[in-house]
Structures are given as structure tokens and as C-alpha cells.
Scaffold this motif. Structure first.
Motif, PDB file in Angstrom:
ATOM      1  N   THR A 265      10.491   8.886  -2.114  1.00 54.67           N
ATOM      2  CA  THR A 265      11.709   8.131  -1.822  1.00 54.67           C
ATOM      3  C   THR A 265      11.578   7.394  -0.499  1.00 54.67           C
ATOM      4  O   THR A 265      10.716   7.702   0.312  1.00 54.67           O
ATOM      5  CB  THR A 265      12.940   9.058  -1.749  1.00 54.67           C
ATOM      6  N   GLY A 266      12.448   6.420  -0.302  1.00 49.83           N
ATOM      7  CA  GLY A 266      12.506   5.696   0.968  1.00 49.83           C
ATOM      8  C   GLY A 266      11.630   4.471   1.039  1.00 49.83           C
ATOM      9  O   GLY A 266      11.633   3.769   2.055  1.00 49.83           O
ATOM     10  N   GLY A 267      10.857   4.190  -0.026  1.00 51.88           N
ATOM     11  CA  GLY A 267       9.971   3.024  -0.014  1.00 51.88           C
ATOM     12  C   GLY A 267       8.559   3.381   0.370  1.00 51.88           C
ATOM     13  O   GLY A 267       7.975   2.765   1.275  1.00 51.88           O
ATOM     14  N   ASN A 268       7.973   4.369  -0.310  1.00 52.14           N
ATOM     15  CA  ASN A 268       6.641   4.866   0.041  1.00 52.14           C
ATOM     16  C   ASN A 268       5.548   3.814  -0.119  1.00 52.14           C
ATOM     17  O   ASN A 268       4.510   3.876   0.521  1.00 52.14           O
ATOM     18  CB  ASN A 268       6.304   6.098  -0.803  1.00 52.14           C
ATOM     19  N   ILE A 269       5.790   2.824  -0.977  1.00 51.23           N
ATOM     20  CA  ILE A 269       4.827   1.735  -1.181  1.00 51.23           C
ATOM     21  C   ILE A 269       5.418   0.483  -0.539  1.00 51.23           C
ATOM     22  O   ILE A 269       6.462  -0.010  -0.983  1.00 51.23           O
ATOM     23  CB  ILE A 269       4.582   1.497  -2.685  1.00 51.23           C
ATOM     24  N   HIS A 270       4.789  -0.013   0.512  1.00 50.77           N
ATOM     25  CA  HIS A 270       5.417  -1.143   1.196  1.00 50.77           C
ATOM     26  C   HIS A 270       4.402  -2.175   1.682  1.00 50.77           C
ATOM     27  O   HIS A 270       3.209  -1.902   1.796  1.00 50.77           O
ATOM     28  CB  HIS A 270       6.315  -0.675   2.339  1.00 50.77           C
TER      29      HIS A 270
ATOM     30  N   ASP B 192      -5.714   9.213   0.019  1.00 48.81           N
ATOM     31  CA  ASP B 192      -6.387   7.942   0.268  1.00 48.81           C
ATOM     32  C   ASP B 192      -5.356   6.817   0.207  1.00 48.81           C
ATOM     33  O   ASP B 192      -4.285   6.963  -0.382  1.00 48.81           O
ATOM     34  CB  ASP B 192      -7.484   7.705  -0.766  1.00 48.81           C
ATOM     35  N   CYS B 193      -5.694   5.691   0.788  1.00 44.94           N
ATOM     36  CA  CYS B 193      -4.802   4.535   0.818  1.00 44.94           C
ATOM     37  C   CYS B 193      -5.130   3.624  -0.359  1.00 44.94           C
ATOM     38  O   CYS B 193      -6.263   3.156  -0.493  1.00 44.94           O
ATOM     39  CB  CYS B 193      -4.974   3.782   2.135  1.00 44.94           C
ATOM     40  N   THR B 194      -4.137   3.380  -1.211  1.00 47.47           N
ATOM     41  CA  THR B 194      -4.316   2.519  -2.371  1.00 47.47           C
ATOM     42  C   THR B 194      -3.475   1.264  -2.197  1.00 47.47           C
ATOM     43  O   THR B 194      -2.310   1.343  -1.787  1.00 47.47           O
ATOM     44  CB  THR B 194      -3.892   3.240  -3.669  1.00 47.47           C
ATOM     45  N   TYR B 195      -4.065   0.116  -2.521  1.00 48.51           N
ATOM     46  CA  TYR B 195      -3.350  -1.155  -2.434  1.00 48.51           C
ATOM     47  C   TYR B 195      -2.927  -1.612  -3.825  1.00 48.51           C
ATOM     48  O   TYR B 195      -3.579  -1.299  -4.820  1.00 48.51           O
ATOM     49  CB  TYR B 195      -4.242  -2.212  -1.772  1.00 48.51           C
TER      50      TYR B 195
ATOM     51  N   HIS C  98       0.839  -1.194   0.000  1.00 49.54           N
ATOM     52  CA  HIS C  98       0.000   0.000   0.000  1.00 49.54           C
ATOM     53  C   HIS C  98       0.878   1.248   0.000  1.00 49.54           C
ATOM     54  O   HIS C  98       2.071   1.182   0.310  1.00 49.54           O
ATOM     55  CB  HIS C  98      -0.928   0.012   1.224  1.00 49.54           C
ATOM     56  N   ASN C  99       0.272   2.385  -0.312  1.00 54.47           N
ATOM     57  CA  ASN C  99       1.043   3.614  -0.434  1.00 54.47           C
ATOM     58  C   ASN C  99       0.697   4.639   0.632  1.00 54.47           C
ATOM     59  O   ASN C  99      -0.220   4.438   1.445  1.00 54.47           O
ATOM     60  CB  ASN C  99       0.854   4.223  -1.833  1.00 54.47           C
ATOM     61  N   HIS C 100       1.452   5.747   0.622  1.00 55.75           N
ATOM     62  CA  HIS C 100       1.260   6.860   1.554  1.00 55.75           C
ATOM     63  C   HIS C 100       1.408   8.149   0.747  1.00 55.75           C
ATOM     64  O   HIS C 100       2.451   8.811   0.787  1.00 55.75           O
ATOM     65  CB  HIS C 100       2.298   6.811   2.676  1.00 55.75           C
ATOM     66  N   PRO C 101       0.382   8.542  -0.018  1.00 54.52           N
ATOM     67  CA  PRO C 101       0.505   9.667  -0.952  1.00 54.52           C
ATOM     68  C   PRO C 101       0.740  11.003  -0.253  1.00 54.52           C
ATOM     69  O   PRO C 101       0.024  11.357   0.674  1.00 54.52           O
ATOM     70  CB  PRO C 101      -0.837   9.649  -1.696  1.00 54.52           C
TER      71      PRO C 101
END
Length: 261
Positions: free
Chosen positions: A187-192, A217-220, A125-128
Motif C-alpha cells: 500500500t501507499g504506492g510501492n511502485i513509483h 531486488d529492484c524491478t523496473y 520501480h518497486n520496493h519489494p
């Protein structure tokens, strides 16, 4: 397809009611110090963009003791796993429940703890447009993270099949001895993805918090076509089976919010 964020933001009135309960004086706590450092780091519209900008809040995060959070590490969480990376076979029909313990939230940040039983998974999932700091409190957690291959919007990286290209950032098991992870919007691995190797707990700071109305919003995602150079194609997905998440009341030291927060 998108699903709702990992948790729903509580009302501010509820937060102030919680913060006013009779608890250990938070002015003397490491947790209150963490909050103050986070306010100084992220408040007044500040947008830190390097680990150096986050040194104070990262150090404060490292110093939080379990007893202030009313937590205790399970007996087996400190042992090195011996039954393979993911332990026993994971039953996909009944994923073990993940517990979220909400500590604090305002418009600048949210602070909370994810408790994952062995084999539990928080899917990719991400952290936009968010900065995230994460610290493993106890146990062993496998982290696999990506960033978009371009710092531009992921739609600019679309393949002919409509998949977005991302590059692997981290693929390892993290323990309490590791420094807190620092994640930036690009950067840093925003999608983990998190997979519990043992029972484990993660203390998270999100700045700012998830907000569907605010465009956060949280996207998977699912990863496809992993290649030799660490690049993958990511496609939006709905976790299957559905994420098994439950809430638990926080019983530790309370944060006393700043008047201007």
C-alpha cells in the motif's frame, strides 16, 4: 528484464570507517535522532504496517535541516515551475545525471539522498517487502505511484497478455511543504516514478535495504493501457535509455551506529 538496483550496498567495514570520521557530534544532530527513531521502529524484527506505527520516525524525518546534510537549495528550486510540468524538452538520448549521496546502511535500513536535476527521471520501480519513507528536501518533484490491484503476488493479477494489473495511488507534484511519503510493501504506492519538475532532492529511508540475495531486488516497469478508473497494466522493463546515476561522497553530519546494529 531486470537491471541492478539503484545503488550497490557498501561493505560494513567501510560504513564504520566513515562513521568514525571527525564530524559535527552526531549525538546532538537531528539526523542521529532520525536514525535512533528508525532503529526503534524497524529494529528487532519489527514490521510496522500503518502510518500510525511510523509517526515518530516520520516526524524526525520532517525535522532534518539541510545544513546537517551539507546541502543548500539551488536558487531556482523554490520557485513554482512556469514552463509546463516537465519544463523544457527532455533529450532521451542523454538523460541528465542523477546523483546519489549515501549516508548510512545496515541490515535494518539504508538512508540516502537522490539529487535530481530538472527533467531527470527515475523510472517506475518497486520496493519489494520494504517500507519506504521519502521527503522532498527542496524543489518540486512529480510523483506517479501504483500498488498492485490485489494484495496477493502480482502474478495473480496477470492478464491474458501476461501483464500485471495495478491501481494508481498518486499523481501529483510534491514539494518540501508536503508531509513525507510513507510506502508499505502493498500500500501507499510501492511502485513509483520520480520526475524532477525543478532541481530537487529527496531524502529516503528504506527498511530493510534492497538486497537481491534477500529477495529484494529492484524491478523496473512500464505502464500500459491507462484507463479512466486509474488502473494500468505493468510489464517488467529495462529503462531506455539506461538510468544515468552517479555517486557523490556525503559531507554532512555522520550517524553513530548502535553497537547492536
Amino acid at each position: 528484464m531486470r537491471i541492478s538496483c539503484l545503488r550497490r550496498a557498501p561493505k560494513l567495514a567501510t560504513l564504520h570507517a566513515i562513521a568514525s570520521r571527525d564530524q559535527v557530534p552526531s549525538q546532538q544532530s537531528k539526523l542521529q535522532h532520525l536514525y535512533q527513531q528508525a532503529q526503534e521502529t524497524f529494529g528487532c524484527g519489527k514490521q510496522p504496517n500503518s502510518p500510525e506505527d511510523l509517526q515518530a520516525v516520520t516526524q524526525a524525518l520532517r525535522e532534518i535541516p539541510l545544513h546537517e546534510l551539507a546541502m543548500q537549495a539551488p536558487d531556482d528550486s523554490t520557485s513554482t515551475p512556469s514552463r509546463g510540468l516537465f519544463g523544457v524538452f527532455h533529450n532521451k538520448k542523454r538523460p541528465p545525471p542523477i546523483t546519489y549521496i549515501h549516508i548510512y546502511e545496515d541490515h535494518i535500513m539504508s538512508i540516502g539522498i537522490f539529487c535530481l536535476p530538472r527533467n531527470a527521471i527515475i523510472p517506475l520501480h518497486n520496493h519489494p517487502d520494504m517500507v519506504v519513507l521519502s521527503r522532498v528536501l527542496y524543489g518540486h518533484l512529480h510523483v506517479r505511484s501504483y500498488d498492485w490491484a490485489s494484495t496477493q503476488h502480482p502474478s495473480h493479477n496477470l492478464s491474458p497478455q501476461g501483464l500485471s494489473m495495478a491501481k494508481l495511488v498518486l499523481d501529483e507534484v510534491v514539494a518540501p511543504t508536503h508531509a513525507p511519503a510513507v510506502i508499505f510493501p502493498s500500500t501507499g504506492g510501492n511502485i513509483h516514478q520520480f520526475t524532477a519538475v525543478t532541481d530537487c532532492a529527496v531524502l529516503d529511508i528504506l527498511a530493510p535495504p534492497y538486497s537481491p540475495r534477500g529477495g529484494r531486488d529492484c524491478t523496473y516497469y512500464e505502464a500500459n493501457n491507462d484507463d479512466q478508473e486509474g488502473y494500468v497494466h505493468l510489464v517488467e522493463s529495462n529503462p531506455e535509455p539506461a538510468l544515468n546515476m552517479q555517486n557523490k561522497s556525503y559531507g554532512g553530519v555522520r550517524i553513530q551506529p548502535a553497537v547492536a546494529a
